[in-house]
Design a protein around this motif. Sequence first.
Motif, PDB file in Angstrom:
ATOM      1  N   PRO A   1      -4.096   8.920   3.256  1.00  0.00           N
ATOM      2  CA  PRO A   1      -4.513   9.499   1.975  1.00  0.00           C
ATOM      3  C   PRO A   1      -5.760   8.791   1.430  1.00  0.00           C
ATOM      4  N   PRO A   2      -6.501   9.457   0.540  1.00  0.00           N
ATOM      5  CA  PRO A   2      -7.710   8.850  -0.031  1.00  0.00           C
ATOM      6  C   PRO A   2      -7.440   7.532  -0.755  1.00  0.00           C
ATOM      7  N   GLU A   3      -6.309   7.426  -1.405  1.00  0.00           N
ATOM      8  CA  GLU A   3      -5.932   6.195  -2.118  1.00  0.00           C
ATOM      9  C   GLU A   3      -4.738   5.563  -1.421  1.00  0.00           C
ATOM     10  N   SER A   4      -4.652   4.248  -1.460  1.00  0.00           N
ATOM     11  CA  SER A   4      -3.511   3.579  -0.828  1.00  0.00           C
ATOM     12  C   SER A   4      -2.236   3.911  -1.574  1.00  0.00           C
ATOM     13  N   PRO A   5      -1.191   4.272  -0.836  1.00  0.00           N
ATOM     14  CA  PRO A   5       0.081   4.602  -1.478  1.00  0.00           C
ATOM     15  C   PRO A   5       0.672   3.389  -2.190  1.00  0.00           C
ATOM     16  N   THR A   6       1.299   3.655  -3.310  1.00  0.00           N
ATOM     17  CA  THR A   6       1.991   2.582  -4.026  1.00  0.00           C
ATOM     18  C   THR A   6       3.410   3.043  -4.305  1.00  0.00           C
ATOM     19  N   GLY A   7       4.315   2.109  -4.410  1.00  0.00           N
ATOM     20  CA  GLY A   7       5.697   2.446  -4.726  1.00  0.00           C
ATOM     21  C   GLY A   7       6.389   3.133  -3.578  1.00  0.00           C
ATOM     22  N   ASP A   8       7.404   3.920  -3.905  1.00  0.00           N
ATOM     23  CA  ASP A   8       8.222   4.597  -2.917  1.00  0.00           C
ATOM     24  C   ASP A   8       7.498   5.818  -2.376  1.00  0.00           C
ATOM     25  N   VAL A   9       7.269   5.844  -1.090  1.00  0.00           N
ATOM     26  CA  VAL A   9       6.713   7.021  -0.432  1.00  0.00           C
ATOM     27  C   VAL A   9       7.777   7.559   0.521  1.00  0.00           C
ATOM     28  N   SER A  10       8.919   7.917  -0.041  1.00  0.00           N
ATOM     29  CA  SER A  10      10.035   8.362   0.782  1.00  0.00           C
ATOM     30  C   SER A  10       9.781   9.748   1.345  1.00  0.00           C
ATOM     31  N   GLY A  11      10.589  10.091   2.315  1.00  0.00           N
ATOM     32  CA  GLY A  11      10.501  11.403   2.928  1.00  0.00           C
ATOM     33  C   GLY A  11      10.035  11.315   4.364  1.00  0.00           C
ATOM     34  N   ALA A  12       9.655  12.466   4.898  1.00  0.00           N
ATOM     35  CA  ALA A  12       9.290  12.543   6.305  1.00  0.00           C
ATOM     36  C   ALA A  12       8.104  11.647   6.635  1.00  0.00           C
ATOM     37  N   ASP A  13       7.260  11.353   5.643  1.00  0.00           N
ATOM     38  CA  ASP A  13       6.117  10.479   5.873  1.00  0.00           C
ATOM     39  C   ASP A  13       6.571   9.118   6.385  1.00  0.00           C
ATOM     40  N   GLN A  14       7.783   8.723   6.050  1.00  0.00           N
ATOM     41  CA  GLN A  14       8.263   7.423   6.482  1.00  0.00           C
ATOM     42  C   GLN A  14       8.990   7.466   7.822  1.00  0.00           C
ATOM     43  N   VAL A  15       9.180   8.633   8.407  1.00  0.00           N
ATOM     44  CA  VAL A  15       9.839   8.704   9.705  1.00  0.00           C
ATOM     45  C   VAL A  15       8.802   8.342  10.758  1.00  0.00           C
ATOM     46  N   PRO A  16       8.944   7.175  11.358  1.00  0.00           N
ATOM     47  CA  PRO A  16       7.967   6.748  12.372  1.00  0.00           C
ATOM     48  C   PRO A  16       8.197   7.514  13.671  1.00  0.00           C
ATOM     49  N   VAL A  17       7.483   8.610  13.835  1.00  0.00           N
ATOM     50  CA  VAL A  17       7.740   9.532  14.926  1.00  0.00           C
ATOM     51  C   VAL A  17       7.613   8.874  16.296  1.00  0.00           C
ATOM     52  N   SER A  18       6.652   7.975  16.481  1.00  0.00           N
ATOM     53  CA  SER A  18       6.503   7.339  17.791  1.00  0.00           C
ATOM     54  C   SER A  18       7.679   6.419  18.095  1.00  0.00           C
TER      55      SER A  18
ATOM     56  N   ALA B   1      -7.679   4.256  15.433  1.00  0.00           N
ATOM     57  CA  ALA B   1      -7.683   3.556  14.139  1.00  0.00           C
ATOM     58  C   ALA B   1      -6.646   4.163  13.197  1.00  0.00           C
ATOM     59  N   VAL B   2      -6.625   5.481  13.125  1.00  0.00           N
ATOM     60  CA  VAL B   2      -5.692   6.169  12.228  1.00  0.00           C
ATOM     61  C   VAL B   2      -4.251   5.921  12.652  1.00  0.00           C
ATOM     62  N   ASP B   3      -3.977   6.030  13.949  1.00  0.00           N
ATOM     63  CA  ASP B   3      -2.607   5.809  14.427  1.00  0.00           C
ATOM     64  C   ASP B   3      -2.149   4.379  14.159  1.00  0.00           C
ATOM     65  N   GLY B   4      -3.026   3.416  14.348  1.00  0.00           N
ATOM     66  CA  GLY B   4      -2.675   2.029  14.052  1.00  0.00           C
ATOM     67  C   GLY B   4      -2.477   1.794  12.570  1.00  0.00           C
ATOM     68  N   TRP B   5      -3.322   2.381  11.773  1.00  0.00           N
ATOM     69  CA  TRP B   5      -3.243   2.256  10.314  1.00  0.00           C
ATOM     70  C   TRP B   5      -1.953   2.871   9.816  1.00  0.00           C
TER      71      TRP B   5
ATOM     72  N   LEU C   1     -12.234   1.248   4.235  1.00  0.00           N
ATOM     73  CA  LEU C   1     -11.979   1.551   5.642  1.00  0.00           C
ATOM     74  C   LEU C   1     -11.957   3.057   5.900  1.00  0.00           C
ATOM     75  N   ARG C   2     -11.327   3.766   4.981  1.00  0.00           N
ATOM     76  CA  ARG C   2     -11.258   5.223   5.135  1.00  0.00           C
ATOM     77  C   ARG C   2     -12.662   5.825   5.081  1.00  0.00           C
ATOM     78  N   LYS C   3     -13.475   5.324   4.155  1.00  0.00           N
ATOM     79  CA  LYS C   3     -14.849   5.816   4.034  1.00  0.00           C
ATOM     80  C   LYS C   3     -15.645   5.532   5.309  1.00  0.00           C
ATOM     81  N   LEU C   4     -15.438   4.359   5.899  1.00  0.00           N
ATOM     82  CA  LEU C   4     -16.114   4.044   7.161  1.00  0.00           C
ATOM     83  C   LEU C   4     -15.760   5.053   8.244  1.00  0.00           C
ATOM     84  N   LEU C   5     -14.487   5.415   8.328  1.00  0.00           N
ATOM     85  CA  LEU C   5     -14.068   6.393   9.342  1.00  0.00           C
ATOM     86  C   LEU C   5     -14.648   7.775   9.056  1.00  0.00           C
ATOM     87  N   VAL C   6     -14.624   8.195   7.792  1.00  0.00           N
ATOM     88  CA  VAL C   6     -15.210   9.488   7.433  1.00  0.00           C
ATOM     89  C   VAL C   6     -16.702   9.492   7.787  1.00  0.00           C
ATOM     90  N   ASN C   7     -17.398   8.428   7.428  1.00  0.00           N
ATOM     91  CA  ASN C   7     -18.836   8.340   7.732  1.00  0.00           C
ATOM     92  C   ASN C   7     -19.089   8.310   9.235  1.00  0.00           C
TER      93      ASN C   7
END
Length: 183
Positions: free
Chosen positions: A83-100, A141-145, A164-170
């Motif tokens: 995401p554009p901003e670093s997540p703060t607090g609880d980011v529950s849900g499928a986003d937390q399922v480490p698929v790999s 980079a994204v997968d590691g991040w 870091l995100r801006k560097l990747l976009v650029n």
Amino acid sequence: MRDQLLDAVERLLVKDGVDAVRLDAVAAEAGVSKGGLLHHFPNKRALVQGVVERLADRFESVLPGPDAPAGAYSLAWLEASIPPESPTGDVSGADQVPVSLLAAAGGPEVLDVLRERYLGWQRRLTEDGIDPAVATLVRMAVDGWWSARLMDLSPPHDGLHRGLRKLLVNLIRDNVPDNGGEI
């Protein structure tokens, strides 16, 4: 019913990890009988594979098709994961399922499902109209991040996250041929 069962698996994974995914626990979480569960998923491996496939489908659904402009696939890979901003607090849900990690825990057959998806995704990245090494670097980079964020392995926050995100976009935009970096 199938989605109800997969939702239950995802909730258990987020709450208690892979070890919590037991047939009886999934049935109880979904509010169905164990027989009802077994009708759709004959074993734990099938359940885990179902979740891996569904998570991969969700991710893939936000990626552009082959007719997208140069760099769009690489940029979408970044935007779908970081995401554009670093997540703060609880980011529950499928986003937390480490698929790999989930795929690896499901055994070789389940991991092969994810490997097949990555082969297709990597092929699309190398055909994205930018230098294939740049597109692959963005993926790595994204997968590691993403993994660092999910496992709380000192992920970047605040200004560092944005920088870091801006560097990747650029990096992506600077490698789009003949359009001034616009995607």
